[in-house]
Design a protein around this motif. Structure first.
Motif, short mmCIF file in Angstrom:
data_model
loop_
_atom_site.label_atom_id
_atom_site.label_comp_id
_atom_site.label_asym_id
_atom_site.label_seq_id
_atom_site.Cartn_x
_atom_site.Cartn_y
_atom_site.Cartn_z
N TYR A 126 76.47 53.52 22.78
CA TYR A 126 76.68 52.46 23.04
C TYR A 126 76.15 51.15 22.99
N ILE A 127 75.68 51.74 24.47
CA ILE A 127 75.71 50.03 25.55
C ILE A 127 73.70 49.92 24.66
N GLN A 128 73.07 50.36 24.15
CA GLN A 128 71.65 50.46 23.80
C GLN A 128 71.86 50.49 22.38
N SER A 129 72.63 50.39 20.96
CA SER A 129 73.18 50.12 20.11
C SER A 129 73.44 48.28 20.31
N LEU A 130 74.35 47.63 21.20
CA LEU A 130 74.92 46.82 21.56
C LEU A 130 74.20 45.90 22.06
N GLN A 131 73.08 46.80 22.77
CA GLN A 131 72.25 45.20 22.89
C GLN A 131 71.21 44.67 22.19
N SER A 132 70.63 45.98 21.66
CA SER A 132 69.87 45.97 19.74
C SER A 132 70.86 44.68 18.94
N ALA A 133 71.75 45.05 18.60
CA ALA A 133 72.34 44.00 18.07
C ALA A 133 71.98 42.59 18.35
N LEU A 134 73.35 42.44 20.00
CA LEU A 134 72.78 41.71 20.77
C LEU A 134 71.14 40.62 20.19
N ASP A 135 70.20 41.28 20.81
CA ASP A 135 69.03 41.24 20.57
C ASP A 135 68.55 40.08 19.42
N LYS A 136 69.03 41.03 18.37
CA LYS A 136 69.03 40.71 16.58
C LYS A 136 69.75 39.41 16.38
N GLY A 137 71.06 39.05 17.07
CA GLY A 137 71.54 37.55 16.97
C GLY A 137 71.28 36.23 18.18
#
Length: 139
Positions: A126-137
């Protein structure tokens, strides 16, 4: 002597009753899809607004993926797209962990959140996927 017997019996009964309690059953996490055709738009401050999908993170028990909704660079929602759900135990862990992780992420406004005890693999994914989504944003 009789007091000792009554006290021991009362204590044993209390322990048995406590151990027989079942934890509150929560509903499985709601899986929401990202609206199709939504194009993130940059704002005047350079931060982006829109929905951003994180990477799929393969964990020991299955894939985890989230998407986030950003408004002027602020995290306003986290949507769970995938969590381990093959077994009843996987579903139980996800139902307990995902709401806590989401609440922490929204409070922290980033992916620097604590893992949920007993859900280490799901939390890490969850944390890794969340970080990648935030990076894309760009958040």
């Amino acid at each position: 002597m009789r007091r000792v017997a009554v006290t021991t019996l009362s204590t044993a009964t209390g322990v048995v009753l406590l151990l027989s309690l079942k934890p509150h059953q929560s509903h499985p996490p709601v899986v929401s899809a990202r609206p199709s055709g939504a194009t993130p738009a940059p704002t005047a401050t350079g931060t982006r607004t829109g929905d951003f999908t994180g990477d799929v993170i393969d964990t020991r028990y299955g894939p985890v993926q989230v998407s986030v909704t950003l408004a002027a660079g602020r995290l306003t929602a986290v949507h769970v797209l995938q969590v381990p759900s093959e077994s009843g135990r996987d579903q139980e862990i996800a139902a307990r962990a995902v709401p806590r992780l989401t609440q922490e992420a929204l409070g922290a406004q980033n992916a620097q959140i604590d893992a949920v005890s007993g859900a280490s693999y799901t939390s890490e994914g969850y944390i890794q996927s969340l970080q990648s989504a935030l990076d894309k944003g760009g958040a």
